[in-house]
Design a protein around this motif. Structure first.
Motif, mmCIF file in Angstrom:
data_model
loop_
_atom_site.group_PDB
_atom_site.id
_atom_site.type_symbol
_atom_site.label_atom_id
_atom_site.label_comp_id
_atom_site.label_asym_id
_atom_site.label_seq_id
_atom_site.Cartn_x
_atom_site.Cartn_y
_atom_site.Cartn_z
ATOM 1 N N THR A 149 -52.742 -16.247 -36.686
ATOM 2 C CA THR A 149 -51.084 -15.967 -36.399
ATOM 3 C C THR A 149 -50.697 -15.816 -35.760
ATOM 4 N N ASN A 150 -51.395 -15.731 -34.205
ATOM 5 C CA ASN A 150 -50.630 -16.102 -32.985
ATOM 6 C C ASN A 150 -50.924 -16.905 -31.888
ATOM 7 N N ASN A 151 -50.538 -18.335 -32.971
ATOM 8 C CA ASN A 151 -50.982 -19.772 -32.519
ATOM 9 C C ASN A 151 -49.867 -19.896 -31.967
ATOM 10 N N TRP A 152 -48.925 -19.285 -30.888
ATOM 11 C CA TRP A 152 -47.504 -19.969 -30.180
ATOM 12 C C TRP A 152 -48.131 -21.325 -29.148
ATOM 13 N N LEU A 198 -52.964 -15.223 -21.850
ATOM 14 C CA LEU A 198 -51.691 -14.881 -21.829
ATOM 15 C C LEU A 198 -51.952 -14.051 -22.974
ATOM 16 N N ARG A 199 -50.609 -13.248 -23.595
ATOM 17 C CA ARG A 199 -50.036 -12.506 -24.206
ATOM 18 C C ARG A 199 -49.106 -12.545 -25.142
ATOM 19 N N THR A 200 -49.155 -12.869 -26.020
ATOM 20 C CA THR A 200 -48.059 -12.503 -27.885
ATOM 21 C C THR A 200 -47.293 -11.903 -26.777
ATOM 22 N N PRO A 201 -45.918 -12.158 -26.442
ATOM 23 C CA PRO A 201 -44.488 -11.506 -26.651
ATOM 24 C C PRO A 201 -44.959 -9.643 -27.238
ATOM 25 N N GLY A 202 -44.505 -8.570 -26.596
ATOM 26 C CA GLY A 202 -44.749 -7.773 -26.853
ATOM 27 C C GLY A 202 -46.064 -6.946 -27.204
ATOM 28 N N SER A 203 -47.267 -7.347 -26.563
ATOM 29 C CA SER A 203 -48.750 -6.965 -26.866
ATOM 30 C C SER A 203 -49.517 -6.653 -25.796
ATOM 31 N N THR A 204 -50.245 -6.386 -25.910
ATOM 32 C CA THR A 204 -50.424 -5.750 -24.558
ATOM 33 C C THR A 204 -52.490 -6.023 -24.390
ATOM 34 N N SER A 239 -50.706 -23.100 -28.817
ATOM 35 C CA SER A 239 -50.411 -24.662 -29.472
ATOM 36 C C SER A 239 -49.495 -25.322 -30.250
ATOM 37 N N SER A 240 -49.076 -24.301 -31.075
ATOM 38 C CA SER A 240 -47.445 -25.008 -31.515
ATOM 39 C C SER A 240 -46.714 -25.419 -30.412
ATOM 40 N N THR A 241 -46.450 -24.567 -29.534
ATOM 41 C CA THR A 241 -45.453 -24.762 -28.608
ATOM 42 C C THR A 241 -45.613 -26.149 -27.585
ATOM 43 N N ILE A 242 -46.770 -25.796 -26.929
ATOM 44 C CA ILE A 242 -47.175 -27.494 -26.970
ATOM 45 C C ILE A 242 -47.172 -28.698 -27.369
ATOM 46 N N ILE A 243 -47.694 -28.039 -28.644
ATOM 47 C CA ILE A 243 -47.499 -29.977 -29.700
ATOM 48 C C ILE A 243 -46.090 -29.911 -29.834
ATOM 49 N N GLU A 244 -45.046 -28.951 -29.785
ATOM 50 C CA GLU A 244 -43.383 -29.138 -30.267
ATOM 51 C C GLU A 244 -42.863 -30.070 -29.200
ATOM 52 N N ILE A 245 -43.247 -29.666 -27.685
ATOM 53 C CA ILE A 245 -43.126 -29.373 -26.648
ATOM 54 C C ILE A 245 -43.254 -31.339 -26.308
ATOM 55 N N LEU A 246 -44.409 -31.746 -26.786
ATOM 56 C CA LEU A 246 -45.247 -33.331 -26.398
ATOM 57 C C LEU A 246 -43.971 -34.348 -27.615
ATOM 58 N N ARG A 247 -43.401 -33.891 -28.625
ATOM 59 C CA ARG A 247 -43.003 -34.276 -29.603
ATOM 60 C C ARG A 247 -41.971 -35.032 -29.007
ATOM 61 N N THR A 248 -41.083 -33.194 -28.536
ATOM 62 C CA THR A 248 -39.925 -34.202 -28.126
ATOM 63 C C THR A 248 -40.451 -35.272 -26.636
ATOM 64 N N PRO A 300 -58.239 -34.167 -28.917
ATOM 65 C CA PRO A 300 -57.951 -33.075 -28.060
ATOM 66 C C PRO A 300 -56.852 -32.181 -28.542
ATOM 67 N N PHE A 301 -55.822 -32.983 -29.024
ATOM 68 C CA PHE A 301 -54.733 -32.109 -29.953
ATOM 69 C C PHE A 301 -54.470 -31.167 -30.640
ATOM 70 N N ALA A 302 -56.239 -30.766 -31.285
ATOM 71 C CA ALA A 302 -56.380 -29.454 -31.793
ATOM 72 C C ALA A 302 -57.308 -28.166 -30.766
ATOM 73 N N GLY A 303 -57.364 -28.380 -29.734
ATOM 74 C CA GLY A 303 -57.940 -28.165 -29.080
ATOM 75 C C GLY A 303 -57.507 -26.690 -28.175
ATOM 76 N N ALA A 304 -56.400 -25.729 -28.827
ATOM 77 C CA ALA A 304 -56.315 -24.602 -28.690
ATOM 78 C C ALA A 304 -55.504 -24.236 -29.879
ATOM 79 N N ASN A 305 -55.431 -25.625 -30.937
ATOM 80 C CA ASN A 305 -55.199 -24.497 -32.163
ATOM 81 C C ASN A 305 -55.973 -23.502 -32.645
ATOM 82 N N LEU A 306 -55.829 -22.203 -32.974
ATOM 83 C CA LEU A 306 -56.639 -21.442 -33.166
ATOM 84 C C LEU A 306 -57.069 -21.697 -34.595
#
Length: 355
Positions: A11-14, A127-133, A16-25, A183-189
């Motif tokens: 669930t907390n795959n942000w 790194l921590r998911t926002p709101g998580s300890t 990977s997904s954030t970096i992938i979206e930035i690279l697409r852009t 490598p593009f799947a290197g941080a994908n949970l």
């Protein structure tokens, strides 16, 4: 695989997904002839504080952009395709789904992507998911460990995976699709699997789970899917003659889809040499001790059949899932042989002599 991981652990795959979206852009900007955005300016507001904790992200991103900048539009499209296809889960596990690598045709881009996502993988422990300890990796391990059967490695069912605790060493987190090739799947949970040390370092390594031994695409098991491999010893000759032990036949169901997993992790040989041939006499000894403890007379065939039936029902409580399944199957074979008029006397005599 003998059992699978909970999809909730991804669930907390942000990261990977954030970096992938930035690279697409960024790649879209290059294709349009405009300057790609600065990395930290492109990060969504909710994740800015966390990504700023990763001091190397900006430089590694810039290096990736610099590697892509001189490419022609067709080459940039190849990078975009690889970025997308290497993260097509679960479709990627179907042999008909393409999953291109770019290491040979665009080695500089491949290396830049590998460096960026290797760092992103490293930062999952920070790194921590926002709101998580908890860090992303720590939360992942908690969810996985609570789900997997007996806390064992799903790839072998024979090795305990360390519990999530700050005083214990984190279990190996394997790249199911090797990061050296994809490598593009290197941080994908969705592509990461908690794995026993022996399975990861002695067998899996950087092997390509999508290819067979002649480098052909094959269907493979989805570690977050719902399909489990069942084991049985049906077809095993218990007393083949010549004074040797059983002639083992290990069945895996499904057969075809599990073949690459079995090949890479050498499952048949590991189960036969490390478990069956080494343990079956101990299992028989335990059954005989069980009969004695419950006052069951093995000298009579009906007594032997009763002891085997009752002992068989205890085998499912073995700690290690693989042991439980194969041990149960072994005594199912003995039970069937004792109940069969043609083989009953031979197997019964064998048990009596063992006692």
């Amino acid at each position: 695989m003998l059992f699978t991981y909970p999809i909730a652990a991804t669930t907390n795959n942000w990261v990977s997904s954030t970096i992938i979206e930035i690279l697409r852009t960024a790649l879209a900007a290059l294709q349009s002839g405009v300057q790609p955005p600065d990395f930290h300016n492109a990060v969504p507001q909710i994740y800015k504080v966390e990504f700023q904790r990763g001091r190397k992200f900006s430089d590694l991103y810039s290096a990736f952009i610099d590697a892509c900048r001189p490419l022609d539009p067709n080459q940039q499209e190849l990078v975009l395709t690889a970025l997308f296809d290497q993260n097509r889960f679960p479709e990627i596990f179907d042999a008909s789904t393409r999953c291109p690598g770019i290491a040979l045709i665009l080695p500089a881009v491949h290396q830049a992507a590998q460096n960026l996502f290797a760092y992103a993988f490293e930062k999952l422990s920070d790194l921590r998911t926002p709101g998580s300890t908890e860090t992303v990796r720590a939360r992942y391990h908690q969810l996985v460990h609570a789900h997997i059967e007996s806390g064992c490695c799903p790839f072998c069912g024979l090795e305990i995976i360390e519990a999530p605790d700050p005083d214990l060493v984190d279990p190996d987190l394997d790249h199911y699709l090797a990061a050296s090739k994809y490598p593009f799947a290197g941080a994908n949970l969705r592509n990461l699997t908690a794995m026993g040390t022996t399975c990861n370092r002695s067998y899996k390594g950087a092997q390509d789970i999508l290819l067979d031994d002649v480098n052909q695409r094959v269907d493979c098991m989805d570690p977050y899917g719902e399909e489990h491999v069942s084991l049985s010893l049906e077809g095993t000759a218990l007393l083949p003659g010549g004074g040797s032990g059983p002639s083992w036949v290990i069945n895996f169901d499904p057969d075809m889809k599990s073949r690459n997993w079995r090949r890479i992790f050498k499952m048949e040989k590991r189960l036969r040499l490390n478990l069956l041939e080494r343990q079956y006499q101990t299992w028989l000894s335990h059954c005989i001790s069980y009969a004695a403890a419950h006052n069951i007379d093995l000298s009579e065939r009906e007594g032997a059949l009763e002891a085997v039936r009752k002992f068989k029902n205890t085998c499912k409580y073995e700690t290690f899932p693989t042991v439980a399944r194969l041990k149960t199957s072994f005594f199912e074979l003995i039970e069937a042989a004792l109940a069969n008029a043609e083989s009953a006397d031979k197997v019964h005599n064998f048990l009596v002599e063992a006692a």
